[in-house]
Design a protein around this motif. Sequence first.
Motif, PDB file in Angstrom:
ATOM      1  N   LEU A   1      36.668  33.892  28.527  1.00  0.00           N
ATOM      2  CA  LEU A   1      36.584  32.456  28.762  1.00  0.00           C
ATOM      3  C   LEU A   1      37.354  32.054  30.019  1.00  0.00           C
ATOM      4  O   LEU A   1      36.901  31.202  30.793  1.00  0.00           O
ATOM      5  CB  LEU A   1      37.108  31.686  27.543  1.00  0.00           C
ATOM      6  CG  LEU A   1      37.017  30.163  27.624  1.00  0.00           C
ATOM      7  CD1 LEU A   1      35.573  29.716  27.832  1.00  0.00           C
ATOM      8  CD2 LEU A   1      37.600  29.544  26.372  1.00  0.00           C
ATOM      9  N   CYS A   2      38.471  32.687  30.251  1.00  0.00           N
ATOM     10  CA  CYS A   2      39.255  32.414  31.454  1.00  0.00           C
ATOM     11  C   CYS A   2      38.462  32.757  32.714  1.00  0.00           C
ATOM     12  O   CYS A   2      38.432  31.983  33.671  1.00  0.00           O
ATOM     13  CB  CYS A   2      40.560  33.190  31.414  1.00  0.00           C
ATOM     14  SG  CYS A   2      41.650  32.860  32.792  1.00  0.00           S
ATOM     15  N   PHE A   3      37.808  33.917  32.713  1.00  0.00           N
ATOM     16  CA  PHE A   3      36.995  34.308  33.865  1.00  0.00           C
ATOM     17  C   PHE A   3      35.829  33.353  34.060  1.00  0.00           C
ATOM     18  O   PHE A   3      35.464  33.019  35.192  1.00  0.00           O
ATOM     19  CB  PHE A   3      36.485  35.735  33.714  1.00  0.00           C
ATOM     20  CG  PHE A   3      37.542  36.782  33.892  1.00  0.00           C
ATOM     21  CD1 PHE A   3      38.502  36.674  34.877  1.00  0.00           C
ATOM     22  CD2 PHE A   3      37.570  37.886  33.068  1.00  0.00           C
ATOM     23  CE1 PHE A   3      39.471  37.634  35.046  1.00  0.00           C
ATOM     24  CE2 PHE A   3      38.546  38.864  33.229  1.00  0.00           C
ATOM     25  CZ  PHE A   3      39.496  38.737  34.216  1.00  0.00           C
ATOM     26  N   LEU A   4      35.234  32.894  32.980  1.00  0.00           N
ATOM     27  CA  LEU A   4      34.119  31.959  33.092  1.00  0.00           C
ATOM     28  C   LEU A   4      34.577  30.604  33.632  1.00  0.00           C
ATOM     29  O   LEU A   4      33.888  29.996  34.462  1.00  0.00           O
ATOM     30  CB  LEU A   4      33.417  31.801  31.741  1.00  0.00           C
ATOM     31  CG  LEU A   4      32.694  33.041  31.234  1.00  0.00           C
ATOM     32  CD1 LEU A   4      32.151  32.810  29.834  1.00  0.00           C
ATOM     33  CD2 LEU A   4      31.580  33.453  32.180  1.00  0.00           C
ATOM     34  N   VAL A   5      35.733  30.141  33.217  1.00  0.00           N
ATOM     35  CA  VAL A   5      36.278  28.887  33.747  1.00  0.00           C
ATOM     36  C   VAL A   5      36.585  29.039  35.230  1.00  0.00           C
ATOM     37  O   VAL A   5      36.277  28.154  36.048  1.00  0.00           O
ATOM     38  CB  VAL A   5      37.535  28.462  32.953  1.00  0.00           C
ATOM     39  CG1 VAL A   5      38.262  27.329  33.641  1.00  0.00           C
ATOM     40  CG2 VAL A   5      37.157  28.074  31.540  1.00  0.00           C
ATOM     41  N   MET A   6      37.159  30.171  35.620  1.00  0.00           N
ATOM     42  CA  MET A   6      37.454  30.405  37.036  1.00  0.00           C
ATOM     43  C   MET A   6      36.177  30.509  37.852  1.00  0.00           C
ATOM     44  O   MET A   6      36.119  30.013  38.988  1.00  0.00           O
ATOM     45  CB  MET A   6      38.295  31.668  37.197  1.00  0.00           C
ATOM     46  CG  MET A   6      39.724  31.484  36.814  1.00  0.00           C
ATOM     47  SD  MET A   6      40.707  32.829  37.465  1.00  0.00           S
ATOM     48  CE  MET A   6      41.467  33.442  36.013  1.00  0.00           C
ATOM     49  N   ALA A   7      35.145  31.143  37.303  1.00  0.00           N
ATOM     50  CA  ALA A   7      33.868  31.224  38.010  1.00  0.00           C
ATOM     51  C   ALA A   7      33.275  29.828  38.200  1.00  0.00           C
ATOM     52  O   ALA A   7      32.738  29.515  39.264  1.00  0.00           O
ATOM     53  CB  ALA A   7      32.894  32.117  37.245  1.00  0.00           C
TER      54      ALA A   7
END
Length: 132
Positions: free
Chosen positions: A89-95
């Motif tokens: 989820l963190c990577f998706l928010v950053m993306a």
Amino acid sequence: MAMALPGSLYIGSVIVGLCYGVRLAITVPTASELFGLKYYGLIYNILILNLPLGSFLFSGLLAGLLYDAQATVTPSGGNECYGPHCYRLCFLVMAGACLFGCALDVLMGIRTRDLYRKISASKRSKLVVNGT
């Protein structure tokens, strides 16, 4: 990186490193061309402020909070999380934040297109006047 494919951490690290390098390289001419040199130091520092601020917000706060939300509490009182779902989820928010930033960059490019045309035309006219 959110899909946790083999080697994705290396590829993601290279891409992030290249982006940071390009960002630092283009900040200097962008600040001077768009805003002038009168308050250059202040403007440059404001433009560079996003690097530590973004690192703190995304890496420190967001990643920590989302990791704690995904982790399970151990009998010793700590948190553990194994596997790619811990930071997905963190990577998706950053993306998503990167896509938003890219859209803003495209918008800025469209809005400053006329400015760069004028600068280019001015340089060409100076070359013609000087005879070179």
